[in-house]
Design a protein around this motif. Structure first.
Motif, PDB file in Angstrom:
ATOM      1  N   TRP A 125     -13.339  -5.118   4.831  1.00  0.00           N
ATOM      2  CA  TRP A 125     -12.860  -3.397   4.885  1.00  0.00           C
ATOM      3  C   TRP A 125     -13.899  -2.798   6.367  1.00  0.00           C
ATOM      4  N   LYS A 167      -6.872   5.690  -4.231  1.00  0.00           N
ATOM      5  CA  LYS A 167      -7.137   5.669  -5.456  1.00  0.00           C
ATOM      6  C   LYS A 167      -5.636   6.993  -6.215  1.00  0.00           C
ATOM      7  N   PRO A 210     -10.438  -1.420  -1.872  1.00  0.00           N
ATOM      8  CA  PRO A 210     -11.265  -1.046  -0.780  1.00  0.00           C
ATOM      9  C   PRO A 210     -12.542  -1.626  -1.584  1.00  0.00           C
ATOM     10  N   GLU A 211     -13.629  -2.824  -0.989  1.00  0.00           N
ATOM     11  CA  GLU A 211     -14.938  -2.585  -1.130  1.00  0.00           C
ATOM     12  C   GLU A 211     -15.378  -0.777  -1.982  1.00  0.00           C
ATOM     13  N   ASN A 212     -15.779  -0.462  -2.816  1.00  0.00           N
ATOM     14  CA  ASN A 212     -16.063   0.754  -2.837  1.00  0.00           C
ATOM     15  C   ASN A 212     -18.008   0.828  -3.212  1.00  0.00           C
ATOM     16  N   PRO A 231     -12.108   5.596  -1.634  1.00  0.00           N
ATOM     17  CA  PRO A 231     -13.479   5.264  -1.736  1.00  0.00           C
ATOM     18  C   PRO A 231     -14.436   4.974  -0.077  1.00  0.00           C
ATOM     19  N   CYS A 232     -13.759   4.562   0.744  1.00  0.00           N
ATOM     20  CA  CYS A 232     -14.724   4.613   1.880  1.00  0.00           C
ATOM     21  C   CYS A 232     -15.288   6.328   2.585  1.00  0.00           C
ATOM     22  N   ALA A 235     -17.323   0.970   0.933  1.00  0.00           N
ATOM     23  CA  ALA A 235     -17.704  -0.015   2.569  1.00  0.00           C
ATOM     24  C   ALA A 235     -18.484   0.516   2.888  1.00  0.00           C
ATOM     25  N   SER A 294       1.140  -1.289  -0.187  1.00  0.00           N
ATOM     26  CA  SER A 294       0.370   0.035   0.004  1.00  0.00           C
ATOM     27  C   SER A 294       0.538   1.323   0.134  1.00  0.00           C
ATOM     28  N   PRO A 344      -6.243  -7.210   0.550  1.00  0.00           N
ATOM     29  CA  PRO A 344      -6.360  -6.292   1.596  1.00  0.00           C
ATOM     30  C   PRO A 344      -5.808  -4.711   0.273  1.00  0.00           C
ATOM     31  N   CYS A 351      -8.901   2.878   4.455  1.00  0.00           N
ATOM     32  CA  CYS A 351      -9.110   2.818   2.821  1.00  0.00           C
ATOM     33  C   CYS A 351      -8.095   2.576   2.356  1.00  0.00           C
ATOM     34  N   ILE A 352      -7.531   2.144   1.010  1.00  0.00           N
ATOM     35  CA  ILE A 352      -6.236   2.407   0.214  1.00  0.00           C
ATOM     36  C   ILE A 352      -7.418   3.581  -0.890  1.00  0.00           C
TER      37      ILE A 352
END
Lengths: 165, 520
Positions: free
Chosen positions: B184, A106, B353-355, A115-116, B357, A81, B350, A103-104
């Protein structure tokens, strides 16, 4: 016979309280010690779930940037990451873990999007909008020889620290 | 030589043996129940009193408690769904393997290969949701009927712990499938546990005092969600939290009886219109010792010293009602399981991420607040709510309206106005935040501490708090203030949950409908 109640020798009074009987003292002492022992045992047991050894993978890893990578184009090492940038002959790396809730992020037009919960970061990691409390942390980069660089995810450096490799 | 029998034919030892052996099943049943069939008022009492499982309830139940509108059976729905989740959960444990990837594969096996596995998993998931839902509205019922008052304050406090354990049980279960949704949601949850750093970081306290980091470490057993986190969540889910729940449930139920049954209005007997003409008067049947002990309970109840004419034997009146609620709950869980499958997304990754989430629905209201400040929305406001709820019975020491829906000064009208006020405030604040953004968009460079202190969540909490202070002053009543505040928070929870569930899409952006979500 006096109507005044004189404190008799054996009776406790407000002015001359009776000493605590030996048995009471021993009983209270024993009970407090037992309670203390239980308390300390519980504390010791509660320490167990606090991980003594962190099982996560090593934070340091080597990566070789492609020769053709233009300045300012993000490069994402496989399975990490982390994002790496070239700036002329210097490189720098940032974590892509959002400082809000992990979260990761982008790459996006403005820099990076999470995205979260919609946090947005500039290309240098500073927060543009959203709930992130801090910018993306910059990571330590060192030359590892042979064109490779060594990135340490565990060591945060001040933003703007670029390494010549 | 006389036989010890009835002077009939002399029996051999072997004959007695055969005879006794033949009677074993009946004698076993008799020895188990001791009281015979519950066919008279007294034997019904003994049936309850001498039964380990039933005696946590009183032998006679007041008719007011048996009206549907007193409780709507909500506590029983919660218990039923817990029992259903326990049984299905134990069955799922035969196949589930708490290790990353293996966990996902075993859930896949349960879902697609094991006979009835998908059905059991669906029932488990639905009963968990029913449990959370029923616990929440059970709390609302107890609040609105002012049933938390003396001598029931402690049972309300126990209920607060039960609420927390219930949410914990449901949340720990969320990680176990080890799919993207699970991974997530737990990453977000663990980082909320770490969010006190949002305050300790800017003031430079974190290196010396780091409660956030400690909480995350205790929860995950690592600094990221992995095998250690999974085994911890599994341990919490199947062992620690269920045991805690059972202990608390025991206290909760026992206290109902000890506190004199369910709360009822002072004039409940008059409103019921005297004893049931069908009922046998309880006090004419020459009570034995256990009878009088069982029928008279401590406390301020109409039963003390006045006979028990408005009570009926718990067997069958209460138990049949409970059984009916159980069956209804089971039916609802089964029907929901038939029409809706438990979700299973891709294997946890990992790096992606779910988007969006999304947390489970009952946390989406909080997630909506967390989208402004992790600490305020995830720790501070939930903490204020739980502590505030726990304090209600200790602050409201009034008498008026106990046992009545929306009882107390202000009554239903106050609740209705508070609902309007609460709805209006939360909708206005959300509309502003969604349309115009918040401090960081207006004044870039706003320090984080200021955003943590002033965000839609804290502003909403403050407005609701001020409103209830106004109500307390206007009605000169703590109960009125509590009615206003509880109703406001209920509306806030409702609106935020609805927005989080249906109106938030990728990047937590606002969308009127999921059909407008951009493809990704």
């Amino acid at each position: 016979m006096s109507t005044h109640s004189e404190p008799s020798p054996g009776k406790p009074s407000r002015l001359d309280p009776e000493a605590m009987p030996r048995r009471d003292f021993l009983g209270i002492a024993a009970a407090s010690m037992a309670a203390g022992a239980c308390g300390f045992a519980a504390l010791g047991a509660a320490k167990l779930p606090k991980a003594a050894v962190l099982p996560s993978a090593a934070k340091k890893f080597k990566v070789t940037l492609p020769e053709s990578l233009p300045s300012g184009t993000p490069f994402f090492p496989e399975g990490r990451s982390v994002v790496v940038f070239k700036d002329g002959d210097r490189v720098f790396a940032m974590s892509t873990v959002c400082t809000h809730l992990g979260c990761i992020v982008k790459p996006a037009a403005m820099g990076f999007d999470c995205p979260c919960h919609g946090s947005q970061f500039a290309p240098d990691g500073t927060v543009l909008r959203g709930p992130a409390p801090k910018g993306l942390p910059w990571l330590s980069v060192r030359s590892a020889g042979g064109g490779a660089i060594l990135i340490d995810e565990g060591t945060v450096v001040p933003p703007g620290t670029k390494e010549t490799v | 030589m006389n036989t010890p029998g009835h002077g009939q034919e002399e029996r051999t030892g072997l004959g007695t043996f055969a005879d006794n052996l033949r009677k074993v099943p009946r004698r076993f049943i008799e020895s188990m129940f001791r009281t015979g069939r519950p066919d008279s008022d007294r034997s019904r009492n003994d049936f309850v009193f001498s039964n380990f499982f039933l005696h946590v309830q009183s032998v006679r139940t007041h008719r007011w408690s048996l009206r549907w509108s007193t409780t709507w059976g909500l506590g029983m729905v919660a218990l039923s769904s817990f029992l259903i989740a326990t049984v299905t959960g134990i069955l799922l444990m035969f196949y589930y393997k708490p290790y990353p990837e293996a966990a996902y594969q075993s859930i896949k096996d349960i879902h697609f290969v094991v006979p009835t596995g998908r059905f059991l998993r669906n029932i488990h998931r639905w009963s968990a949701n029913v449990m959370v839902f029923s616990v929440l509205i059970h709390m609302a019922r107890v609040f609105y009927t002012a049933s938390y008052r003396k001598p029931r304050e402690f049972n309300w406090a126990t209920g607060m712990f039960l609420l927390v354990v219930t949410l914990g049980l449901s949340f720990t279960g969320y990680l176990l499938p080890w799919d993207q949704l699970a991974y997530w949601a737990i990453t977000i949850g663990a980082n909320i546990a770490q969010s006190p750093r949002e305050v300790t970081d800017p003031i430079g306290l974190t290196p010396h005092f780091d409660p956030g980091g400690l909480q995350k470490l205790l929860l995950l057993g690592s600094d990221e969600v992995g095998a250690e986190a999974l085994i911890r969540f599994y341990l919490l889910h199947v062992m620690i939290l269920p045991i805690a729940l059972c202990g608390l449930l025991g206290i909760h139920f026992w206290r109902i009886r000890k506190d004199g049954g369910l709360a009822k209005p002072e004039d409940a007997d008059r409103r019921l219109g005297g004893p049931d003409p069908e009922a046998v008067p309880a006090w004419t049947a020459a009570p034995r010792k256990t009878w009088s002990l069982a029928a008279v309970v401590r406390g301020r109840t109409p039963a003390v010293g006045a006979g028990a004419e408005n009570t009926v034997p718990s067997m069958p009146h209460l138990f049949y009602a409970e059984a009916a609620v159980f069956m209804l709950t089971f039916l609802v869980c089964v029907l929901l399981s038939i029409v809706s499958d438990a979700p299973l997304k891709e294997l946890a990754n990992p790096n992606v991420p779910e988007n969006p989430a999304k947390a489970p629905w009952y946390f989406l209201g909080l997630q909506e607040l967390v989208a402004h400040s992790a600490f305020a929305g995830g720790v501070l406001i939930p903490g204020i709510i739980i502590v505030g709820l726990g304090l209600i019975p200790y602050l409201d020491r009034e008498k008026k309206g106990t046992g009545e829906w929306f009882g107390g000064p202000g009554g239903g009208k106050l609740v209705a106005w508070s609902a309007v006020f609460g709805l209006g405030t939360v909708l206005a604040l959300e509309a502003i935040a969604i349309r115009f953004g918040w401090l960081r968009q207006w004044f870039p460079g706003t320090p984080q501490l200021l955003i943590t202190a002033i965000n839609p969540g804290t502003v909403l909490t403050l407005i609701y708090g001020l409103y209830s202070v106004y109500i307390v002053r206007r009605f000169n009543s703590m109960r009125a203030g509590a009615l206003g505040l509880f109703t406001c928070f209920l509306m806030g929870f409702l609106v935020l949950t609805v927005i989080g569930t249906w109106f938030r899409g990728p990047n937590w952006d606002f969308y009127w409908s999921p059909s407008q979500w951009p493809g990704h």
